[in-house]
Design an enzyme around this catalytic site. Structure first.
Site, PDB file in Angstrom:
ATOM      1  N   HIS A 188      45.877  -1.242  49.901  1.00 15.50           N
ATOM      2  CA  HIS A 188      45.897  -0.700  48.200  1.00 15.50           C
ATOM      3  C   HIS A 188      44.247  -0.366  48.247  1.00 15.50           C
ATOM      4  CE1 HIS A 188      46.121  -0.646  44.200  1.00 15.50           C
ATOM      5  NE2 HIS A 188      47.297  -0.828  44.207  1.00 15.50           N
ATOM      6  N   CYS A 203      53.268   1.710  39.756  1.00 15.46           N
ATOM      7  CA  CYS A 203      52.589   2.157  41.301  1.00 15.46           C
ATOM      8  C   CYS A 203      52.784   1.875  42.442  1.00 15.46           C
ATOM      9  CB  CYS A 203      50.638   1.684  41.384  1.00 15.46           C
ATOM     10  SG  CYS A 203      50.523   0.275  40.932  1.00 15.46           S
TER      11      CYS A 203
END
Length: 666
Positions: free
Chosen positions: A588, A27
């Site tokens: 995020h 990620c």
């Protein structure tokens, strides 16, 4: 292997070796391993390793937190595992955007890996022609032949390179893309099956503009002749179609034989479709355009020249310019000159002049480094690196080049500009424009058209091209100068929450007494969570940056500052923004939400977009995330915090989107 080779080797060793790794993804901050036996991994060794922030275990994944360099580390780890690097799956709902922007993104992404070598080869090709022209050596010697191979090899076998890069862009196995490119350049196909060297079996669509000779068939289906060497669009579309085929076959082919059956079936389906459908469509598109220009020329040579000049670069991008080649060759062979296709000559110099304007105007060092060789390459007649690497991604310069090409092409059409022999590129085409009887009138038209086109293109670039530079920072500098000259008293030392900000702009600093304050707004409405209270150890430790987290009350993410989206992760859960003030921000949305593969998220912007503070970037379904068991805590971090004196969070317990969240002291 790259600069993280040693780190990659140690990571693989300490997760239990490649035989202990079932799969690996990444990620925006961490490597996500699926290990066969997590007990074999050496947690403490990895945590103490330079380059590793920490190790975490969540959702059945063994996560090695790296930080901003995770893509590079991932790229070096994959070969050690014997796995092919691939982009993360975007799911069916890929990031949105206009069709035009997505097309440009695809083309730019496919050409980006080879832009440097394209410019290099173009310069070699041009210099080789120059040295022959000035008599340094002849085109019959081995030196010329080798240098010509260096300059022309990439362009001749372009489908091989684009097959590979397009496969990576469309998430097809890269080797399949490379094979597709090789097949499209396969000599037997080019020289026999699709070549006009032999006698045609019959002619399709005889009597129409689409009349096509057929030299062979594919099990009775006619294959229309087309030379794919040097082409661009056919291989890209074939690879795109192949990526869909691979995905389809992977769904039902048993794992035991998937390794070779999926590639085999993909090639068996995709390549014939390419030869039978995609190539002919490109051919017919070219024919329609060429015939249209011929019809317009009979009505108005000026208008026809303007159309060719305005659209030539677009035709090149989509491979549709090939329809003019037979017209061009036929005109020179029968009339002794061509005046139909030649207005395109203006486009070469329009592109070069725009690149020169960008070179003079930009303050971006990387763009300058690209622009200089692309300008030289363009003057020598090779404009592809400039088109794909600079003009298309920046959009407005591409439009400027088309407009300038249109004006130059119209001039050439009006003055019956001609070329009397084939050969040469760019400035090396001028000798072919001298009239057979030695007259220089046509050459004067050629040079005049180049001057007109370049002046217009350069001037328009200098006037209309605006560098997407940190405008807010420039405003702040102006304000600083104003305050310094007026002595207004705004330059007081910052303490606590600091003095009143100015929309994220820097406050004045001088004589070692003052600090700048940069304001970052909250991207989300919700409760504020201090960094040391975050549930995720990697974010909470501060190793990935300093900031806070928001517990969202509304599923919308807004831009916290003016800037550029430097990263929009394919699974949509994480956004990186480089603010105009230089701050690098990470938003995020949720923890471990990369596992959702974009489910529950809807992008409202895309990577590379310039955004304004308060602009909607993303929507997400809070209820869906919670129902699937994911924590919706959303870290908002300054990832380059070490570049600043301090990062101070708001004292408020909750914020609305757009309200002050962080003060960055500089």
């Amino acid at each position: 292997m790259g600069k993280y080779e040693d780190l990659a080797r140690e990571i693989v060793k300490n997760v239990g070796g490649k035989e202990n790794v079932s799969s690996l993804t990444h990620c925006i901050t961490r490597l996500r391993f699926k290990l066969k036996d997590e007990s074999k991994a050496k947690d403490e060794v990895l945590k103490k390793m330079e380059g590793v922030v920490t190790v975490m275990k969540s959702g059945g994944q063994y996560q090695v937190v790296i930080g901003n360099h995770v893509p590079e580390v991932y790229a070096d780890v994959m070969p050690l595992l014997g796995m092919e690097e691939s982009a993360p799956d975007q799911g069916e709902d890929a990031p949105s955007g206009s069709l035009f922007n997505r097309a440009i993104d695809a083309i730019s992404g496919i050409f980006q890996p080879i832009l440097g070598i394209m410019a290099a080869c173009g310069m070699v090709k041009g210099l080789n022609a120059l040295f022959v022209a000035i008599g340094l050596y002849t085109d019959a010697g081995g030196g010329y032949l080798v240098l010509n191979a260096i300059g022309d090899g990439l362009f001749h076998f372009m489908p091989l390179f684009l097959g590979y890069t397009a496969a990576k862009k469309f998430r097809l196995k890269p080797m399949i893309g490379l094979v597709i490119g090789a097949i499209m350049c396969y000599p037997t196909v080019q020289n026999s099956a699709l070549s006009a060297g032999g006698e045609a079996l019959y002619t399709l669509f005889e009597g129409t503009m689409f009349a096509s000779d057929v030299y062979t068939t594919f099990f009775g289906i006619p294959m229309i002749a087309m030379d794919y060497t040097g082409t661009v669009i056919p291989v890209i579309f074939v690879v795109y179609f192949a990526s869909k085929c691979e995905k389809f076959f992977s769904k039902f082919i048993p794992d035991l034989v998937k390794f070779f059956f999926v590639p085999m079936l993909t090639l068996i389906v995709a390549v014939p479709v390419g030869f039978l459908l995609i190539g002919p469509v490109a051919t017919f598109g070219s024919t329609i355009i060429a015939e249209t220009v011929m019809a317009v020329r009979n009505f108005s040579p000026l208008l026809a020249g303007a159309i060719v000049g305005a659209t030539w670069q677009i035709l090149v991008i989509f491979g549709l310019h090939w329809g003019f080649i037979p017209v061009y060759i036929n005109n020179i062979m029968t009339n002794g000159y061509d005046n139909v296709m030649m207005p395109f000559f203006a486009c070469t110099f329009a592109t070069s002049a725009v690149v020169l304007g960008i070179l003079c105007k930009t303050k971006d060092q990387k763009l300058k480094e690209m622009a200089l060789p692309n300008f030289i390459s363009g003057i020598f007649g090779v404009t592809e690196p400039a088109i794909y690497g600079i003009l298309l991604p920046l959009k407005k310069p591409f439009v400027i080049s088309c407009v300038a090409g249109c004006i130059g092409g119209g001039f050439y059409g009006a003055f019956n500009f001609r070329k009397f022999m084939m050969g040469g590129m760019g400035i090396f085409e001028f000798p072919a424009m001298i009239e057979p009887d030695g007259g220089m009138g046509n050459l004067v038209v050629a040079v005049t058209g180049v001057v007109i086109t370049m002046v217009i293109a350069f001037a328009a670039t200098m006037i209309f091209y605006k560098e997407e530079a940190p405008a807010a920072l420039a405003d702040a500098e102006a304000e600083t100068a104003k305050n310094a000259s007026s002595g207004s008293g705004q330059g007081q030392p910052v303490s606590g929450n600091g003095s009143q900000g100015n929309g994220g702009q820097a406050q004045p600093k001088g004589a070692g007494q003052l600090v700048n304050r940069l304001e970052i707004a909250s991207p989300i409405k919700g409760a504020v969570i201090r960094q040391d209270a975050m549930k995720d150890e990697a974010f909470g430790s501060g190793a990935l940056g300093k900031g806070v987290a928001i517990l969202p009350e509304e599923g919308k993410v807004f831009a916290p500052a003016d800037g550029v989206i430097s990263a929009f992760f394919p699974t949509l859960h994480a956004i990186g923004i480089t603010a105009d003030t230089g701050a690098e921000l990470l938003i995020h949305v949720g923890l471990d939400t990369v596992q959702l593969n974009g489910e529950g998220y809807t992008a409202k912007a895309a990577e590379g977009d310039r955004v304004k503070k308060g602009q909607l970037l993303l929507e997400f379904d809070i209820a869906l995330l919670q129902a699937k068991g994911f924590c919706i805590e959303t870290p908002v971090l300054v990832t380059n915090a070490d570049d600043y004196l301090d990062i101070m969070e708001t004292s408020a317990e909750s914020v609305n989107a757009g309200e002050l969240l962080l003060n960055i002291l500089n």
